[in-house]
Design a protein around this motif. Structure first.
Motif, PDB file in Angstrom:
ATOM      1  N   ALA A 113      32.814  -0.045  -4.592  1.00  0.00           N
ATOM      2  CA  ALA A 113      32.083  -1.536  -4.603  1.00  0.00           C
ATOM      3  C   ALA A 113      30.507  -1.254  -4.234  1.00  0.00           C
ATOM      4  CB  ALA A 113      32.764  -2.066  -3.111  1.00  0.00           C
ATOM      5  N   ARG A 114      30.423  -0.065  -3.178  1.00  0.00           N
ATOM      6  CA  ARG A 114      28.856  -0.030  -3.008  1.00  0.00           C
ATOM      7  C   ARG A 114      28.185   0.248  -4.198  1.00  0.00           C
ATOM      8  NH1 ARG A 114      26.738   2.828   2.534  1.00  0.00           N
ATOM      9  NH2 ARG A 114      28.359   1.090   3.025  1.00  0.00           N
ATOM     10  N   LEU A 115      28.785   0.985  -5.209  1.00  0.00           N
ATOM     11  CA  LEU A 115      28.189   1.570  -6.498  1.00  0.00           C
ATOM     12  C   LEU A 115      27.715   0.209  -7.270  1.00  0.00           C
ATOM     13  CD1 LEU A 115      27.323   4.317  -8.276  1.00  0.00           C
ATOM     14  CD2 LEU A 115      29.613   3.958  -9.143  1.00  0.00           C
ATOM     15  N   PHE A 116      28.575  -0.670  -7.238  1.00  0.00           N
ATOM     16  CA  PHE A 116      28.201  -1.686  -8.158  1.00  0.00           C
ATOM     17  C   PHE A 116      27.646  -2.905  -7.460  1.00  0.00           C
ATOM     18  CE2 PHE A 116      31.635   0.333 -10.497  1.00  0.00           C
ATOM     19  CZ  PHE A 116      31.082   0.445 -11.813  1.00  0.00           C
ATOM     20  N   ASN A 117      27.646  -2.894  -6.136  1.00  0.00           N
ATOM     21  CA  ASN A 117      27.373  -4.039  -5.287  1.00  0.00           C
ATOM     22  C   ASN A 117      25.835  -4.252  -5.234  1.00  0.00           C
ATOM     23  OD1 ASN A 117      27.750  -6.525  -4.011  1.00  0.00           O
ATOM     24  ND2 ASN A 117      28.872  -5.680  -2.515  1.00  0.00           N
ATOM     25  N   LEU A 118      25.312  -5.660  -4.793  1.00  0.00           N
ATOM     26  CA  LEU A 118      23.869  -5.864  -4.702  1.00  0.00           C
ATOM     27  C   LEU A 118      23.037  -4.601  -3.767  1.00  0.00           C
ATOM     28  CD1 LEU A 118      25.388  -8.590  -5.165  1.00  0.00           C
ATOM     29  CD2 LEU A 118      23.152  -9.527  -4.249  1.00  0.00           C
ATOM     30  N   ARG A 119      21.992  -4.369  -4.047  1.00  0.00           N
ATOM     31  CA  ARG A 119      20.804  -3.444  -3.400  1.00  0.00           C
ATOM     32  C   ARG A 119      19.942  -4.260  -2.832  1.00  0.00           C
ATOM     33  NH1 ARG A 119      21.760   1.916  -4.400  1.00  0.00           N
ATOM     34  NH2 ARG A 119      23.801   2.091  -5.143  1.00  0.00           N
ATOM     35  N   ARG A 120      20.096  -5.146  -1.477  1.00  0.00           N
ATOM     36  CA  ARG A 120      19.313  -5.955  -1.028  1.00  0.00           C
ATOM     37  C   ARG A 120      18.180  -5.192  -0.526  1.00  0.00           C
ATOM     38  NH1 ARG A 120      21.744 -11.284  -1.042  1.00  0.00           N
ATOM     39  NH2 ARG A 120      23.889 -10.871  -1.272  1.00  0.00           N
ATOM     40  N   CYS A 121      16.983  -6.037  -0.610  1.00  0.00           N
ATOM     41  CA  CYS A 121      15.636  -5.376  -0.218  1.00  0.00           C
ATOM     42  C   CYS A 121      14.731  -6.678   0.499  1.00  0.00           C
ATOM     43  CB  CYS A 121      15.020  -4.826  -1.372  1.00  0.00           C
ATOM     44  SG  CYS A 121      14.534  -6.150  -2.552  1.00  0.00           S
ATOM     45  N   VAL A 122      13.662  -6.183   0.938  1.00  0.00           N
ATOM     46  CA  VAL A 122      12.728  -7.048   1.229  1.00  0.00           C
ATOM     47  C   VAL A 122      11.404  -6.940   0.257  1.00  0.00           C
ATOM     48  CG1 VAL A 122      10.657  -7.395   2.970  1.00  0.00           C
ATOM     49  CG2 VAL A 122      12.915  -6.833   3.724  1.00  0.00           C
ATOM     50  N   GLN A 123      10.934  -8.145  -0.376  1.00  0.00           N
ATOM     51  CA  GLN A 123       9.839  -7.981  -1.030  1.00  0.00           C
ATOM     52  C   GLN A 123       8.666  -8.342  -0.191  1.00  0.00           C
ATOM     53  OE1 GLN A 123       9.084 -11.737  -3.620  1.00  0.00           O
ATOM     54  NE2 GLN A 123       8.981 -10.173  -5.355  1.00  0.00           N
ATOM     55  N   LEU A 124       7.717  -7.177  -0.044  1.00  0.00           N
ATOM     56  CA  LEU A 124       6.470  -7.495   0.877  1.00  0.00           C
ATOM     57  C   LEU A 124       5.350  -7.668  -0.100  1.00  0.00           C
ATOM     58  CD1 LEU A 124       4.931  -7.308   3.475  1.00  0.00           C
ATOM     59  CD2 LEU A 124       5.045  -4.724   3.199  1.00  0.00           C
ATOM     60  N   VAL A 125       4.819  -8.942   0.054  1.00  0.00           N
ATOM     61  CA  VAL A 125       4.022  -9.467  -0.701  1.00  0.00           C
ATOM     62  C   VAL A 125       2.589  -9.721   0.173  1.00  0.00           C
ATOM     63  CG1 VAL A 125       3.268 -11.543  -2.535  1.00  0.00           C
ATOM     64  CG2 VAL A 125       5.646 -10.540  -2.069  1.00  0.00           C
ATOM     65  N   THR A 126       1.505  -9.036  -0.563  1.00  0.00           N
ATOM     66  CA  THR A 126       0.350  -9.126   0.245  1.00  0.00           C
ATOM     67  C   THR A 126      -0.580 -10.028  -0.374  1.00  0.00           C
ATOM     68  OG1 THR A 126       0.596  -6.996   1.422  1.00  0.00           O
ATOM     69  CG2 THR A 126      -1.602  -8.091   1.271  1.00  0.00           C
ATOM     70  N   LEU A 127      -1.288 -10.972   0.252  1.00  0.00           N
ATOM     71  CA  LEU A 127      -2.281 -11.988  -0.186  1.00  0.00           C
ATOM     72  C   LEU A 127      -3.619 -11.395   0.366  1.00  0.00           C
ATOM     73  CD1 LEU A 127       0.334 -13.662  -1.045  1.00  0.00           C
ATOM     74  CD2 LEU A 127      -1.030 -15.581  -1.152  1.00  0.00           C
ATOM     75  N   PRO A 128      -4.584 -11.059  -0.074  1.00  0.00           N
ATOM     76  CA  PRO A 128      -5.831 -11.146   0.483  1.00  0.00           C
ATOM     77  C   PRO A 128      -6.507 -12.463   0.584  1.00  0.00           C
ATOM     78  CG  PRO A 128      -6.178 -10.534  -2.179  1.00  0.00           C
ATOM     79  CD  PRO A 128      -4.693 -10.675  -1.843  1.00  0.00           C
ATOM     80  N   THR A 129      -7.387 -12.555   1.590  1.00  0.00           N
ATOM     81  CA  THR A 129      -8.091 -13.831   1.872  1.00  0.00           C
ATOM     82  C   THR A 129      -9.505 -13.826   1.903  1.00  0.00           C
ATOM     83  OG1 THR A 129      -7.947 -13.466   4.338  1.00  0.00           O
ATOM     84  CG2 THR A 129      -5.928 -14.286   3.180  1.00  0.00           C
ATOM     85  N   ALA A 130      -9.890 -15.014   1.984  1.00  0.00           N
ATOM     86  CA  ALA A 130     -11.547 -15.059   1.949  1.00  0.00           C
ATOM     87  C   ALA A 130     -12.050 -14.662   3.184  1.00  0.00           C
ATOM     88  CB  ALA A 130     -11.870 -16.467   1.745  1.00  0.00           C
ATOM     89  N   ASP A 131     -11.520 -14.854   4.633  1.00  0.00           N
ATOM     90  CA  ASP A 131     -11.828 -14.488   5.837  1.00  0.00           C
ATOM     91  C   ASP A 131     -11.419 -12.993   6.202  1.00  0.00           C
ATOM     92  OD1 ASP A 131      -9.141 -14.406   6.412  1.00  0.00           O
ATOM     93  OD2 ASP A 131      -9.213 -16.021   7.795  1.00  0.00           O
ATOM     94  N   GLY A 132     -10.924 -12.313   5.138  1.00  0.00           N
ATOM     95  CA  GLY A 132     -10.536 -10.741   5.375  1.00  0.00           C
ATOM     96  C   GLY A 132      -9.271 -10.507   6.131  1.00  0.00           C
TER      97      GLY A 132
END
Length: 259
Positions: free
Chosen positions: A174-193
């Motif tokens: 089951a582990r071979l075929f099942n989902l591989r959950r993860c965190v999508q870490l998204v970084t947005l730069p900003t005008a104030d740094g």
């Protein structure tokens, strides 16, 4: 065999797919103009609410009609346009999966929403063929390529894939075929740094109280190193919290307006 070796053996992409769309200039989020508006949505691979699938006790393995996927994507895009968020975070986005007629839903939504010029997607279920559900004469899932998607009006500096623990009660097959959950870490730069770091994830369901939920939430609650580690930044967690964690851990998070 490690998870990375298994992924390589099965032909899975080792990292997220990430494309910064072409733009004349990088548009940065400026907190001084107002809060960052984020829409979070599990779109269930644009299957519509009319389909009842086998994992919910229903009869279906795939969407019966191709037109259903297209019409559902139209409705999803219309709702997103109506709310007009700055950043869109979507779970269960199929990219050329058999069950949704091999339609690249990420690309199709971008085509319908041209105002989102920055985008990325991160896989969390990627298999060339899944022999499920089992049973004589039953339709099987086949190829699955499931993603977390981010669509943004503002520039993305970095997108990373952070693996989450697998379901502890799954057997080796089951582990071979099942989902591989993860965190999508998204970084947005900003005008104030001060960067905005978004932790986007879809935690496991059907864990049978085996401790997987607590293990996955612990990863989200632990600081994840970013490219600008050590620098001040803003942090927001966006998730489908299917497995509600214990009260003490749940109390560590609060709803707030990011500004």
């Amino acid at each position: 065999m490690t998870q990375e070796e298994t992924d390589l053996l099965l032909g899975r992409a080792p990292t997220h797919r990430h494309t910064d769309s072409e733009a004349s200039t990088n548009r940065l989020y400026d907190p001084r103009t107002g809060p960052l508006k984020i829409l979070v949505w599990n779109i269930q691979f644009a299957a519509s609410t009319s389909c009842h699938f086998f994992y919910e006790g229903g009869p279906l393995t795939s969407v019966p009609h191709r037109s259903t996927v297209g019409e559902t994507l139209d409705e999803i895009a219309a709702l997103i346009a109506r709310h007009d968020p700055d950043v869109v975070l979507l779970q269960e986005v199929d990219r050329c999966s058999r069950r949704s007629w091999y339609i690249d839903e990420h690309t199709e939504l971008l085509r319908r929403l041209p105002c989102y010029v920055y985008e990325a997607s991160t896989w969390y279920w990627q298999m060339p063929w899944i022999p499920a559900p089992l049973g004589l004469g039953k339709e099987m899932l086949g190829r699955v390529d499931l993603h977390l998607s981010v669509l943004s009006k503002y520039a993305l500096r970095d997108v990373r894939r952070v693996p989450l623990p697998a379901i502890k009660s799954d057997g080796c097959i089951a582990r071979l075929f099942n989902l591989r959950r993860c965190v999508q870490l998204v970084t947005l730069p900003t005008a104030d740094g001060l960067d905005v770091n978004i932790l986007h994830t879809h935690l496991s369901a059907f864990t049978n109280g085996d401790g997987t939920a607590e293990a996955q939430v612990s990863v989200c609650a632990t600081p994840i190193p970013t490219r600008n580690a050590g620098c001040a930044s803003r942090l927001v967690l966006c998730s489908v919290l299917l497995p509600v964690p214990p009260l003490p851990m749940r109390n560590r998070w609060r709803c707030f307006s990011l500004s």
